[in-house]
Design a protein around this motif. Structure first.
Motif, mmCIF file in Angstrom:
data_model
loop_
_atom_site.group_PDB
_atom_site.id
_atom_site.type_symbol
_atom_site.label_atom_id
_atom_site.label_comp_id
_atom_site.label_asym_id
_atom_site.label_seq_id
_atom_site.Cartn_x
_atom_site.Cartn_y
_atom_site.Cartn_z
ATOM 1 N N LYS A 108 7.420 -8.909 -10.202
ATOM 2 C CA LYS A 108 7.395 -7.779 -9.266
ATOM 3 C C LYS A 108 7.409 -8.272 -7.822
ATOM 4 O O LYS A 108 8.218 -7.837 -7.009
ATOM 5 C CB LYS A 108 6.131 -6.926 -9.501
ATOM 6 N N THR A 109 6.472 -9.184 -7.533
ATOM 7 C CA THR A 109 6.387 -9.695 -6.171
ATOM 8 C C THR A 109 7.685 -10.379 -5.775
ATOM 9 O O THR A 109 8.196 -10.192 -4.667
ATOM 10 C CB THR A 109 5.204 -10.674 -6.050
ATOM 11 N N THR A 110 8.235 -11.149 -6.700
ATOM 12 C CA THR A 110 9.478 -11.853 -6.413
ATOM 13 C C THR A 110 10.586 -10.870 -6.060
ATOM 14 O O THR A 110 11.370 -11.102 -5.133
ATOM 15 C CB THR A 110 9.883 -12.706 -7.627
ATOM 16 N N PRO A 128 2.760 -7.082 2.070
ATOM 17 C CA PRO A 128 2.700 -8.128 1.056
ATOM 18 C C PRO A 128 1.462 -8.024 0.176
ATOM 19 O O PRO A 128 0.502 -7.342 0.506
ATOM 20 C CB PRO A 128 2.651 -9.428 1.879
ATOM 21 N N GLU A 129 1.530 -8.758 -0.937
ATOM 22 C CA GLU A 129 0.437 -8.712 -1.901
ATOM 23 C C GLU A 129 -0.794 -9.419 -1.335
ATOM 24 O O GLU A 129 -1.892 -8.906 -1.368
ATOM 25 C CB GLU A 129 0.906 -9.390 -3.190
ATOM 26 N N ARG A 130 -0.584 -10.622 -0.827
ATOM 27 C CA ARG A 130 -1.750 -11.401 -0.386
ATOM 28 C C ARG A 130 -1.946 -11.384 1.113
ATOM 29 O O ARG A 130 -2.801 -10.693 1.611
ATOM 30 C CB ARG A 130 -1.646 -12.830 -0.909
ATOM 31 N N VAL A 153 5.575 -1.758 -1.014
ATOM 32 C CA VAL A 153 4.123 -1.980 -1.082
ATOM 33 C C VAL A 153 3.799 -2.767 -2.344
ATOM 34 O O VAL A 153 4.077 -2.333 -3.451
ATOM 35 C CB VAL A 153 3.359 -0.636 -1.084
ATOM 36 N N ASP A 154 3.202 -3.954 -2.153
ATOM 37 C CA ASP A 154 2.930 -4.831 -3.295
ATOM 38 C C ASP A 154 1.466 -4.740 -3.716
ATOM 39 O O ASP A 154 0.579 -5.208 -3.007
ATOM 40 C CB ASP A 154 3.288 -6.281 -2.916
ATOM 41 N N GLU A 155 1.222 -4.121 -4.838
ATOM 42 C CA GLU A 155 -0.120 -4.015 -5.428
ATOM 43 C C GLU A 155 -1.162 -3.474 -4.477
ATOM 44 O O GLU A 155 -2.096 -4.154 -4.081
ATOM 45 C CB GLU A 155 -0.575 -5.384 -5.964
ATOM 46 N N LEU A 156 -0.989 -2.219 -4.179
ATOM 47 C CA LEU A 156 -1.956 -1.509 -3.353
ATOM 48 C C LEU A 156 -3.344 -1.569 -3.975
ATOM 49 O O LEU A 156 -4.352 -1.634 -3.284
ATOM 50 C CB LEU A 156 -1.497 -0.046 -3.258
HETATM 51 MG MG LIG Z 1 2.676 -9.937 -7.571
#
Ligand SMILES: [Mg+2]
Ligand SMILES: Nc1ncnc2c1ncn2[C@@H]1O[C@H](COP(=O)(O)OP(=O)(O)OP(=O)(O)O)[C@@H](O)[C@H]1O
Lengths: 266, 290
Positions: free
Chosen positions: A45-47, A92-94, A168-171
């Protein structure tokens, strides 16, 4: 067909020249939609989001196959600031905040897309309206923010780029259920009031499908299922692995490969 | 009194040179080891413009300053740009190569002979008395003032202007900065331009105070420990590091042996590397908060 805002076609991404993280992902997002991209850890997903928003040299990642088209323009090889200036902005996620900058500076640092009558002050004011908690923390260093506040600042700062589309990555990552549904409501409000299109990556399928217009399921770097939220939530495998329901407990490996469902959308 | 003035002047020299090291390191984690040479190039720039615009010293200085700024942009665009995203070591090595190249080129063009750009400008570097016994040369006085101005403007630039904030943002997290629409190449080129501008001004002033020859590279090199003592990524640290190194150097020269001058900065650096490896104001290992 061709008039979707964002079209990802047969995307393949390779890390460090050897690790294929995503292979043949296709998805489309219509203007004004909220689209959910669901999948377990390491599914890609992130990729996928990162490939849309652009890599920089130190990622050592490359789009080796496929295309990403935004408003009819190919963007898969643009650098991140180029993609942002077109109106696609990633949360981003992180690392989503500049830790040594204050909250206000985090909002000020962004370079907005060129829009007529753009007013940075007014936009900042509306960010503080969406996230009143941030207003109190204006001069706090972002490194000291809680997870929820960070997420708000991540979204708020992305809004300062005047996006047409948010990725939106992993709210929900590491947040309490109340905070998650609160933030999801904010996304709905942002879409309603600013007309922002949203591509939402989630492991927590339920909260994402609650607000989404359409959903995709990605597994091992491939889209294995897609459909409306109703259809996805009623799907047997989704129930079992993403929604925590299901009748019998089966081990993950026993499940036959998802039947690639035909797209009946768009 | 004279001792204090000597310390302040030397500290100002180091500090003005240091802001280049700090700016470049801060945005790109690259130590520019060509800074001494670039500084000298700035001084030769003044030497050249002073010859061209003789009779108009202010124009000559302004043109030289613009040239020094352009050199920074040129270095970034022609050399360092392709290193963006590569290992930092490769970029540092590139700056070393650039330094060696510039050193050779400058000897070829201007010979190794001592030059005095200030004479070409038609000025003399007279001494000003401070109090009863102490004296400071006009060029040194200007240098102290310029250094103070440079640090004040840099502080305000980084703290209160959007481009300054973007510069800090890019230094902390280049990927996120790019995702927020900040063009990294523009930021890096800006850092290089500011570095060669301040370094070039430092070179011009040092050349005006003493003379313009190869020793300037050594001065540039001696300023590096001052930046390291300060922590390399902090302007305040660079200022204090410069003071410490300058004080140590001046006192050693005065009380022990003038021959120690070139060694002292590196000795101070060594002590600091043992006691406080991240420098006075450098960021310690960054804690990962999730
Ligand atoms: Mg991810
Ligand atoms: N920088 C990288 N270098 C090498 N491999 C990577 C890199 N980033 C991700 N991968 C690999 O690519 C695959 C997909 O990772 P990705 O981060 O896209 O998953 P994800 O769906 O976002 O998972 P999660 O829900 O845990 O965030 C994983 O197998 C991961 O190990």
């Amino acid at each position: 067909m061709a008039d979707a805002l964002l079209v990802v076609e047969q995307l393949e991404v390779v890390y460090q020249r050897v690790i294929t993280a995503v292979q043949g992902v296709s998805l489309r997002v219509e203007k004004g939609q909220i689209v959910a991209l669901l999948g377990t850890n390491g599914a890609g997903k992130t990729t996928t989001l990162r490939a849309i928003s652009g890599f920089i040299g130190m990622d050592d990642a490359r789009v080796t196959e496929g295309t990403v088209t935004y408003k009819g323009e190919r963007i898969e090889n643009l650098p991140p600031h180029g993609v942002t200036s077109l109106g696609i902005v990633l949360v981003p996620e992180r690392q989503k905040v500049f830790e040594n900058l204050t909250v206000a500076e985090n909002l000020d640092a962004n370079v907005a897309r060129v829009v007529k009558g753009f007013d940075r002050k007014r936009l900042a004011a509306s960010v503080y309206e969406y996230f009143p908690a941030l207003a109190r923390l204006r001069s706090r260093e972002a490194g000291y923010l809680s997870g929820g506040e960070r997420q708000m600042l991540g979204i708020g700062a992305a809004l300062m780029c005047a996006p047409e589309m948010l990725l939106v990555d992993e709210l929900s990552l590491g947040l309490s259920p109340i905070m998650v549904s609160e933030l999801m409501q904010r996304l709905l409000a942002i879409r309603r009031e600013l007309g922002t299109t949203i591509l939402l990556v989630e492991q927590n399928a339920q909260v994402a499908l609650d607000i989404a217009d359409y959903g995709y399921v990605i597994e091992n770097g491939r889209i294995v299922l897609d459909g409306t939220p109703e259809r996805l939530s009623s799907h047997q495998d989704i129930k079992e692995f993403y929604l925590g329901g299901g009748s019998t407990r089966r081990s993950y490996r026993d499940v036959k490969q998802y039947r690639r469902s035909r797209r009946w959308y768009g | 009194m004279q001792l204090t003035i000597n310390i302040v002047v030397l500290a100002a020299i180091y500090a003005l040179i240091c802001c280049g090291y700090v700016l470049i390191y801060r945005v790109s984690r690259v130590m520019s080891l060509a800074h001494g040479e670039l500084m000298m190039l700035g001084a030769y720039g003044l030497f050249a413009t002073a010859g061209t615009f003789s009779g108009h010293p202010l124009i000559a200085i302004a043109v030289a300053a613009v040239l020094a700024t352009m050199v920074g942009v040129l270095v970034y665009v022609a050399l360092m740009r392709s290193m963006t995203g590569e290992a930092v070591l490769a970029a540092v090595l590139a700056t070393i190569a650039l330094g060696i190249f510039l050193r050779g080129a400058m000897v070829l063009v201007w010979s190794a002979q001592e030059q005095h750009p200030i004479r070409l400008l038609g000025w003399t570097n007279s001494a000003v008395s401070i109090g009863e016994t102490a004296r400071i040369s006009a060029a040194a006085l200007v240098l102290v003032v310029v250094t103070a101005l440079a640090y004040l403007s840099l502080y305000f630039f980084l703290k209160y202007t959007v481009w300054g904030i973007r510069m800090r943002a890019a230094g902390q997290n280049p990927l996120l900065a790019a995702q927020r629409g900040i063009g990294l190449h523009g930021i890096y080129a800006l850092a290089w331009a500011l570095a060669t501008f301040t370094g070039g001004i430092a070179g011009m002033l040092i050349a005006s105070d003493t003379a313009l020859d190869q020793t300037m590279i050594i001065i540039g090199l001696k300023a590096f420990p001052a930046a390291l003592v300060g922590g390399l990524d902090s302007l305040l640290g660079a200022l204090i590091g410069s003071l410490i190194v300058a004080a140590a150097e001046v006192l050693m020269i005065h009380y022990i042996d003038p021959l120690l001058a070139d060694v002292v900065p590196f000795f101070v650096l060594l002590v600091f590397l043992i006691v406080r490896p991240w420098g006075l104001y450098g960021s310690k290992e960054e804690l990962d908060r999730v």
